[in-house]
Design an enzyme around this catalytic site. Structure first.
Site, PDB file in Angstrom:
ATOM      1  N   MET A  60       3.329 -35.529   9.427  1.00 47.66           N
ATOM      2  CA  MET A  60       4.176 -34.504   8.815  1.00 47.66           C
ATOM      3  C   MET A  60       5.142 -33.843   9.789  1.00 47.66           C
ATOM      4  O   MET A  60       6.116 -33.231   9.366  1.00 47.66           O
ATOM      5  CB  MET A  60       3.308 -33.420   8.174  1.00 47.66           C
ATOM      6  CG  MET A  60       2.566 -32.561   9.181  1.00 47.66           C
ATOM      7  SD  MET A  60       1.835 -31.047   8.484  1.00 47.66           S
ATOM      8  CE  MET A  60       3.280 -30.061   8.160  1.00 47.66           C
ATOM      9  N   TYR A  61       4.885 -33.946  11.099  1.00 49.88           N
ATOM     10  CA  TYR A  61       5.726 -33.226  12.055  1.00 49.88           C
ATOM     11  C   TYR A  61       7.160 -33.759  12.000  1.00 49.88           C
ATOM     12  O   TYR A  61       7.411 -34.935  12.278  1.00 49.88           O
ATOM     13  CB  TYR A  61       5.184 -33.353  13.472  1.00 49.88           C
ATOM     14  CG  TYR A  61       3.853 -32.685  13.711  1.00 49.88           C
ATOM     15  CD1 TYR A  61       3.347 -31.728  12.836  1.00 49.88           C
ATOM     16  CD2 TYR A  61       3.084 -33.010  14.820  1.00 49.88           C
ATOM     17  CE1 TYR A  61       2.122 -31.121  13.058  1.00 49.88           C
ATOM     18  CE2 TYR A  61       1.858 -32.401  15.062  1.00 49.88           C
ATOM     19  CZ  TYR A  61       1.382 -31.463  14.177  1.00 49.88           C
ATOM     20  OH  TYR A  61       0.160 -30.861  14.398  1.00 49.88           O
ATOM     21  N   SER A  62       8.066 -32.877  11.641  1.00 51.60           N
ATOM     22  CA  SER A  62       9.488 -33.232  11.507  1.00 51.60           C
ATOM     23  C   SER A  62       9.670 -34.463  10.633  1.00 51.60           C
ATOM     24  O   SER A  62      10.497 -35.333  10.904  1.00 51.60           O
ATOM     25  CB  SER A  62      10.121 -33.454  12.889  1.00 51.60           C
ATOM     26  OG  SER A  62      10.091 -32.271  13.645  1.00 51.60           O
ATOM     27  N   GLN A  63       8.852 -34.529   9.564  1.00 46.32           N
ATOM     28  CA  GLN A  63       8.958 -35.608   8.574  1.00 46.32           C
ATOM     29  C   GLN A  63       8.891 -36.989   9.226  1.00 46.32           C
ATOM     30  O   GLN A  63       9.641 -37.900   8.872  1.00 46.32           O
ATOM     31  CB  GLN A  63      10.244 -35.459   7.767  1.00 46.32           C
ATOM     32  CG  GLN A  63      10.336 -34.148   7.016  1.00 46.32           C
ATOM     33  CD  GLN A  63      11.688 -33.933   6.357  1.00 46.32           C
ATOM     34  OE1 GLN A  63      12.494 -34.853   6.239  1.00 46.32           O
ATOM     35  NE2 GLN A  63      11.945 -32.719   5.925  1.00 46.32           N
TER      36      GLN A  63
END
Length: 350
Positions: A60-63
């Protein structure tokens, strides 16, 4: 650099881990504080040169951009066999009913997406990013077991939850002969010590290593009290406002002041003192350092040589007062309900 075993495994990891949430293209992540690829690569390279071999990210980090940046940097600067890559799964990655969670479908889909972004055939540690209350635990645990047996992950880990939930999962894994959680990534620092009640003793008893997120309390332990909002990230970090609510402000300020006192007496940085305190607990494997500067990496490494005395530890610990524990909260709606009931919050910011 010092290396330690990850729980009761044979895996050697550096006693400092890099938390890669800091790295991600601003257009896909946090426009105020995330670092793009050109800014991130020198930091990752410096960490490797300092002997750090443990890198943690999440889908999920920065998509997904964090995984992409980390994967390309490690491919260019390191031998894959020499580094330990950890990532996580649970949070929304795309619209639709199956674009999130810990169902069998989601896990088996997302591990392949993470491997593609990271540019590797396997991850060393695949972690659930909190629990998914809408999926039977048995389904999640068996899917994770199958990921390990397929060779896509060497080990599996968990993150913030109630101790009874983690104990239940460990029991279920043992009873069914499934791959067992070897790590717990949880929230622990001088301003957040509620894990000492149940989770850390459970991990010690079960041979589970802990990987600490927010070891510096979102930077609050690394600077004087009046400078708590001194950085761009601190000024735009609503999650930190939830974790450190102000309800224990007097206690927190006294702890921050004590960190400064010990740091001044030792001639070291505040960050080194706060990180050295964590290492007094043998169940702590490594803090996750979300370094945005070379100096922050060097500080974290230097902290390995700082051994606090018992008197210094007592000075740091004495002002602590109990506070609400958010570890087991696993969905945003529940979090909002909790925050609405607590005095001093106003409108929930999650």
């Amino acid at each position: 650099m010092r290396y330690v075993k990850l729980g009761h495994t044979g895996l050697d990891v550096s006693a400092v881990a890099i938390g890669a949430m800091t790295y991600g293209e601003p257009g896909r992540g946090h426009p105020v504080w995330s670092l793009g690829e050109d800014e991130s690569r020198p930091l990752i390279r410096h960490a490797l040169e300092a002997g750090i071999n443990f890198f943690d990210t999440a889908n999920m980090y920065s998509q997904g951009s964090s995984e992409e940046i980390l994967g390309r940097a490690l491919k260019d600067f390191a031998d894959r066999d020499d580094v330990v890559i950890a990532t996580k799964v649970r949070h929304p990655m795309r619209p639709g009913p199956n674009g999130k969670g810990l169902s069998r479908k989601a896990i088996l889909t997302e591990i392949d997406h993470s491997l593609r972004r990271l540019g590797t055939d396997y991850v060393d540690l695949y972690q659930i990013h909190r629990l998914d209350q809408t999926t039977p635990l048995e389904e999640t645990l068996e899917a994770l077991h199958d990921v390990v047996k397929a060779g896509k992950a060497r080990y599996i880990g968990a993150s913030s939850m109630h101790a009874w939930e983690f104990g239940k999962a460990l029991h279920m894994q043992k009873a069914n002969g499934w791959a067992r959680f070897v790590s717990m990534q949880d929230h622990y620092n001088l301003l957040a010590r509620e894990e000492e009640r149940e989770m850390l003793p459970l991990c010690a008893d079960e041979g589970v290593g802990t990987i600490v997120w927010s070891p510096l309390a979102r930077g609050r332990l690394a600077r004087p009290w009046q400078a708590a909002k001194a950085t761009a990230r601190a000024g735009a970090d609503g999650f930190a406002d939830m974790l450190y609510t102000g309800l224990t402000a007097d206690s927190d300020r006294a702890i921050v002041d004590a960190v400064g006192e010990v740091a001044a007496a030792r001639g070291v940085s505040r960050a080194q003192v706060a990180l050295a305190w964590l290492r007094r607990n043998p169940v702590v494997v490594a803090p996750l350092v979300g370094a945005s500067t070379i100096a922050q990496i060097d500080d974290a490494v230097a902290a390995l040589d700082l051994v606090l005395t018992d008197d210094e530890a007592r000075l740091l610990e004495a002002p602590y007062t109990p506070r609400y524990d958010f570890q087991g909260v696993s969905d945003d709606a529940e979090l909002n309900r909790i925050m609405a009931k607590l005095p001093g919050f106003g409108v929930p910011r999650v």
